[in-house]
Motif scaffolding. Sequence first.
Motif, PDB file in Angstrom:
ATOM      1  N   GLU A  60       6.617 -20.064  -8.212  1.00  0.00           N
ATOM      2  CA  GLU A  60       5.618 -19.919  -7.028  1.00  0.00           C
ATOM      3  C   GLU A  60       6.266 -19.121  -6.019  1.00  0.00           C
ATOM      4  O   GLU A  60       6.978 -19.298  -5.565  1.00  0.00           O
ATOM      5  N   LEU A  61       5.155 -18.190  -5.781  1.00  0.00           N
ATOM      6  CA  LEU A  61       5.230 -17.426  -4.161  1.00  0.00           C
ATOM      7  C   LEU A  61       5.683 -18.261  -3.022  1.00  0.00           C
ATOM      8  O   LEU A  61       4.800 -19.101  -2.836  1.00  0.00           O
ATOM      9  N   GLN A  62       6.849 -18.337  -2.188  1.00  0.00           N
ATOM     10  CA  GLN A  62       7.095 -18.892  -1.236  1.00  0.00           C
ATOM     11  C   GLN A  62       6.862 -17.827   0.049  1.00  0.00           C
ATOM     12  O   GLN A  62       6.698 -16.644  -0.265  1.00  0.00           O
ATOM     13  N   GLY A  63       6.720 -18.279   1.440  1.00  0.00           N
ATOM     14  CA  GLY A  63       6.495 -17.513   2.319  1.00  0.00           C
ATOM     15  C   GLY A  63       7.613 -16.360   2.316  1.00  0.00           C
ATOM     16  O   GLY A  63       8.698 -16.612   2.029  1.00  0.00           O
ATOM     17  N   GLY A  64       7.123 -15.122   2.923  1.00  0.00           N
ATOM     18  CA  GLY A  64       8.188 -14.069   2.913  1.00  0.00           C
ATOM     19  C   GLY A  64       8.655 -13.437   1.637  1.00  0.00           C
ATOM     20  O   GLY A  64       9.596 -12.702   1.669  1.00  0.00           O
ATOM     21  N   GLU A  65       8.007 -13.880   0.582  1.00  0.00           N
ATOM     22  CA  GLU A  65       8.297 -13.552  -0.825  1.00  0.00           C
ATOM     23  C   GLU A  65       7.476 -12.479  -1.418  1.00  0.00           C
ATOM     24  O   GLU A  65       6.342 -12.381  -0.821  1.00  0.00           O
ATOM     25  N   VAL A  66       7.884 -11.714  -2.518  1.00  0.00           N
ATOM     26  CA  VAL A  66       7.023 -10.885  -3.198  1.00  0.00           C
ATOM     27  C   VAL A  66       7.378 -11.589  -4.839  1.00  0.00           C
ATOM     28  O   VAL A  66       8.158 -12.008  -4.989  1.00  0.00           O
ATOM     29  N   LYS A  67       6.056 -11.551  -5.497  1.00  0.00           N
ATOM     30  CA  LYS A  67       6.406 -11.742  -6.923  1.00  0.00           C
ATOM     31  C   LYS A  67       6.295 -10.516  -7.639  1.00  0.00           C
ATOM     32  O   LYS A  67       5.649  -9.620  -7.527  1.00  0.00           O
ATOM     33  N   ILE A  68       7.468 -10.092  -8.470  1.00  0.00           N
ATOM     34  CA  ILE A  68       7.496  -8.871  -9.305  1.00  0.00           C
ATOM     35  C   ILE A  68       7.303  -9.302 -10.858  1.00  0.00           C
ATOM     36  O   ILE A  68       7.618 -10.086 -11.332  1.00  0.00           O
ATOM     37  N   ARG A  69       6.413  -8.350 -11.247  1.00  0.00           N
ATOM     38  CA  ARG A  69       6.442  -8.480 -12.758  1.00  0.00           C
ATOM     39  C   ARG A  69       7.659  -7.504 -13.415  1.00  0.00           C
ATOM     40  O   ARG A  69       7.574  -6.447 -13.190  1.00  0.00           O
ATOM     41  N   SER A 102      14.056  -4.724 -11.638  1.00  0.00           N
ATOM     42  CA  SER A 102      13.109  -3.602 -11.161  1.00  0.00           C
ATOM     43  C   SER A 102      11.746  -4.246 -11.931  1.00  0.00           C
ATOM     44  O   SER A 102      11.667  -4.901 -13.003  1.00  0.00           O
ATOM     45  N   GLY A 103      10.801  -3.711 -11.302  1.00  0.00           N
ATOM     46  CA  GLY A 103       9.361  -3.969 -11.645  1.00  0.00           C
ATOM     47  C   GLY A 103       8.541  -3.616 -10.846  1.00  0.00           C
ATOM     48  O   GLY A 103       8.700  -2.790  -9.952  1.00  0.00           O
ATOM     49  N   ILE A 104       7.200  -4.419 -10.939  1.00  0.00           N
ATOM     50  CA  ILE A 104       5.925  -3.968 -10.145  1.00  0.00           C
ATOM     51  C   ILE A 104       5.442  -5.091  -9.339  1.00  0.00           C
ATOM     52  O   ILE A 104       5.530  -6.246  -9.976  1.00  0.00           O
ATOM     53  N   ILE A 105       5.273  -5.054  -8.102  1.00  0.00           N
ATOM     54  CA  ILE A 105       4.797  -5.880  -7.118  1.00  0.00           C
ATOM     55  C   ILE A 105       3.421  -6.603  -7.628  1.00  0.00           C
ATOM     56  O   ILE A 105       2.556  -5.782  -7.939  1.00  0.00           O
ATOM     57  N   GLU A 106       3.399  -7.893  -7.970  1.00  0.00           N
ATOM     58  CA  GLU A 106       2.228  -8.605  -8.596  1.00  0.00           C
ATOM     59  C   GLU A 106       1.573  -9.390  -7.438  1.00  0.00           C
ATOM     60  O   GLU A 106       0.173  -9.369  -7.403  1.00  0.00           O
ATOM     61  N   SER A 107       2.216  -9.912  -6.573  1.00  0.00           N
ATOM     62  CA  SER A 107       1.682 -10.483  -5.325  1.00  0.00           C
ATOM     63  C   SER A 107       2.616 -10.610  -4.386  1.00  0.00           C
ATOM     64  O   SER A 107       3.771 -10.361  -4.403  1.00  0.00           O
ATOM     65  N   VAL A 108       1.927 -10.739  -2.817  1.00  0.00           N
ATOM     66  CA  VAL A 108       2.628 -10.679  -1.772  1.00  0.00           C
ATOM     67  C   VAL A 108       2.430 -11.842  -1.001  1.00  0.00           C
ATOM     68  O   VAL A 108       1.205 -12.171  -1.003  1.00  0.00           O
ATOM     69  N   ALA A 109       3.121 -12.633  -0.486  1.00  0.00           N
ATOM     70  CA  ALA A 109       2.893 -13.937   0.468  1.00  0.00           C
ATOM     71  C   ALA A 109       2.104 -13.619   1.379  1.00  0.00           C
ATOM     72  O   ALA A 109       2.194 -12.209   1.891  1.00  0.00           O
ATOM     73  N   GLU A 110       1.260 -14.504   2.017  1.00  0.00           N
ATOM     74  CA  GLU A 110       0.680 -14.255   3.092  1.00  0.00           C
ATOM     75  C   GLU A 110       1.615 -13.976   4.428  1.00  0.00           C
ATOM     76  O   GLU A 110       2.577 -14.549   4.446  1.00  0.00           O
ATOM     77  N   ASN A 111       1.080 -12.897   5.301  1.00  0.00           N
ATOM     78  CA  ASN A 111       1.749 -12.597   6.549  1.00  0.00           C
ATOM     79  C   ASN A 111       2.916 -11.972   6.100  1.00  0.00           C
ATOM     80  O   ASN A 111       4.092 -11.917   7.010  1.00  0.00           O
ATOM     81  N   THR A 112       3.250 -11.676   4.972  1.00  0.00           N
ATOM     82  CA  THR A 112       4.480 -10.837   4.558  1.00  0.00           C
ATOM     83  C   THR A 112       3.975  -9.244   4.442  1.00  0.00           C
ATOM     84  O   THR A 112       3.059  -8.814   3.777  1.00  0.00           O
ATOM     85  N   THR A 113       4.812  -8.473   5.021  1.00  0.00           N
ATOM     86  CA  THR A 113       4.435  -7.060   5.376  1.00  0.00           C
ATOM     87  C   THR A 113       5.671  -6.343   4.490  1.00  0.00           C
ATOM     88  O   THR A 113       6.744  -6.610   4.372  1.00  0.00           O
ATOM     89  N   GLY A 114       5.136  -4.903   4.214  1.00  0.00           N
ATOM     90  CA  GLY A 114       6.075  -4.018   3.879  1.00  0.00           C
ATOM     91  C   GLY A 114       5.923  -3.485   2.204  1.00  0.00           C
ATOM     92  O   GLY A 114       6.283  -2.652   2.000  1.00  0.00           O
ATOM     93  N   ALA A 131      14.053 -12.564 -16.247  1.00  0.00           N
ATOM     94  CA  ALA A 131      12.686 -13.306 -16.619  1.00  0.00           C
ATOM     95  C   ALA A 131      11.553 -12.310 -16.569  1.00  0.00           C
ATOM     96  O   ALA A 131      11.727 -11.157 -16.029  1.00  0.00           O
ATOM     97  N   GLU A 132      10.289 -12.825 -17.176  1.00  0.00           N
ATOM     98  CA  GLU A 132       9.248 -11.574 -17.042  1.00  0.00           C
ATOM     99  C   GLU A 132       8.732 -11.632 -15.778  1.00  0.00           C
ATOM    100  O   GLU A 132       8.138 -10.763 -15.050  1.00  0.00           O
TER     101      GLU A 132
END
Lengths: 414, 414
Positions: A60-69, A102-114, A131-132
């Motif tokens: 699960e995505l935490q603050g300041g994180e990105v989720k990567i496929r 390496s992979g593709i950003i699937e989601s970005v946590a709130e208030n997280t930029t870049g 992992a996937e």
Amino acid sequence: MAKEGADMTEETEFMIDKNVGKEPDNVESSGGDAKEMRAVILAGFGGLNKLRVSKKAMPELQGGEVKIRVKACGLNFLDLMVRQGNIDNPPKPPLVPGFECSGIIESVAENTTGFEIGDRVMAFVNYNAWAEVVCTPVDFVYKMPDEMTFAEAAAFSLNFVAAYMMLFEVANLREGMSVLVHSAGGGVGQAVAQLCSTVPNVTVFGIASCFKHAAIRDSVTHLFDRNADYMQEIKKISPDGVDIVLDCLCGENTGKGLTLLKPLGTYILYGASNMVTGETKSFFSFAKSWWQVEKVNPIKLYEENKVIAGFSLLNLLFKHGKCSLVKTVMDKLLCLYNQKKIKPVVDSLWALEEVKEAMQRIHDRGNIGKLILDVEKTPTPLMASDSTETSEAGEEEEEPEGDNDSKERMPFIH
Amino acid sequence: MAKEGADMTEETEFMIDKNVGKEPDNVESSGGDAKEMRAVILAGFGGLNKLRVSKKAMPELQGGEVKIRVKACGLNFLDLMVRQGNIDNPPKPPLVPGFECSGIIESVAENTTGFEIGDRVMAFVNYNAWAEVVCTPVDFVYKMPDEMTFAEAAAFSLNFVAAYMMLFEVANLREGMSVLVHSAGGGVGQAVAQLCSTVPNVTVFGIASCFKHAAIRDSVTHLFDRNADYMQEIKKISPDGVDIVLDCLCGENTGKGLTLLKPLGTYILYGASNMVTGETKSFFSFAKSWWQVEKVNPIKLYEENKVIAGFSLLNLLFKHGKCSLVKTVMDKLLCLYNQKKIKPVVDSLWALEEVKEAMQRIHDRGNIGKLILDVEKTPTPLMASDSTETSEAGEEEEEPEGDNDSKERMPFIH
């Protein structure tokens, strides 16, 4: 230290889904709604039989994180040390190994930029890379150049950042200097050789097993056999010694490396792969080799004008909070990549289910460049001589490393 | 190690001219035809009573050398270690101590270029500096800027070259870094502070005895008492630690210094003055402190991303053949001097005959900046409370250091 590693295997064994790997088609490997994902699981510290591919809850995505496929993951010598529990303060198994992907950003946590969904990225992860899907703080994520493949990206981050920081942050490599690199054929070794070629007139002494010489001869100035008396050979060519020694080995080589240094030269220990190979497989033999590492008298350094340094990129990132410095280094490296001055060397691509064979290959020092776990790759069929699937073999008893030879898969050589 | 030091004193004692120092007027101290010169002689390893001024045959010019009419000599902590025989492979006494001087070129060997008679120079010498005339290879000789005094020049070479090389060659000081320097009031300490101020935004933590604080407060960012818990104080100001630790002490401070380092920080041991002070006066107590120096485990450096270095400028020059590198450094330093960015701090000037009092002052850490032996200076009259000349006192028995207090000369404070 992982004293409890061996004992914990039994109690964690039940957590492993033994059916996974047989039915990969059941797993939803793309799409955002899946609750589970495939991952490599280390059930307990020990041999190759402690590894398997299993389903696991999606992170699960935490603050300041990105989720990567995840598309590709890097396999490093350190992963073998983790598997054996041969590191300081390892996390409790079961765990998902792996420190880079390496992979593709699937989601970005709130208030997280870049970063934005769809960005192609490479990332460091504090475990859980194989992992996937991976979640990691944006501080450890870097955008990939357009022309870089996912396999290249997974081969890039750790090796090139480590090589760059050792040469330019720790040792201050300059024109006309000389560098000795052990394991010249490995991922870091090849990165070191390429980075040295960006500085005028740098001499690179490489040490590698004989069978790699043809493949890597052009990447270094002088190449020596690991089993030859390379000390003598180097002294013949450069009687004063060398300016920088990069040593991923440990033990007797430390003394040798220090002896080979010129005055004002720097010896950098950046790994301890002798602790994994050969007879140092159990915790006790590991501890023995640890304690027997030759200690260094500072007064001898004073008399000889020498420098000794240790370098661990993962500690720098995850313990010492140096991610902004690493970001600066990554920016410089991506410039060099875009200028086509450096390019990661990929040895071979492996499916997650082939992680044991991949580990065996790095253990045997068979690789030239980086081993990559390709998340989307279908396992290569076993060779004709095999009757059982490697991933199911030897689960009940301790499996001696190296007896996989008879059922080896053919790696996908890049 | 100088095991034979104490035993040799008696047999060498007869070689010393005990009348010298009483009749300085008899010595031809200038002009080219004199066969003899005044020099400080160390008769054997031990206390201050092993030192005296004597006539000695003038050195003969060898190929590649210049002969220098000496005006001023630098006195360093290392000279105290030499006096006690507390260095590796000391030469056999009797010997003339001293490693640096300034003066005027009196002659140049045939086929030797770069210098002319009359040039004002500063020079490194491998012993023999504390004399009226010195011969040394041109590789160790540097022209003085016109506005530099001979005392400044004798205070410049060793301290600034050592400070520069440690900060920029070994440790790679850059903008925004922090430096901890022990003995901030000494010659190297003051050079370090000045050189740090040439780089933007460098924080200097200095450690010095309380009584020096008023004099040197402006040269550093934060100043701590040697006897206070400076570790705690520094951690309060800079919780991450410091980037560079320069340690001329030895023993427990090594561990402290390493602990204070930031990741990727560099600890440099550049001297071992604890070996001279306090109870470590005899060979055996020296050997004890030598062996008890905390050794460093390279794997700890690896885990903590730390660097430990030793630096000995004299070994670099006289054993390791790095004089062309030192020449490059000296050129950079003379630029900084000409730009008025650095200026050597001279603590006090002493006649050759006052070498014992000068040594006592450096031993007691009384100095702020460099102690200089001024070859042309007439000894300052002893203070009123004295009845005997210091240079004649205590010749027959071992003279405890520190009992000169009652017959101290007033130093000529620069």
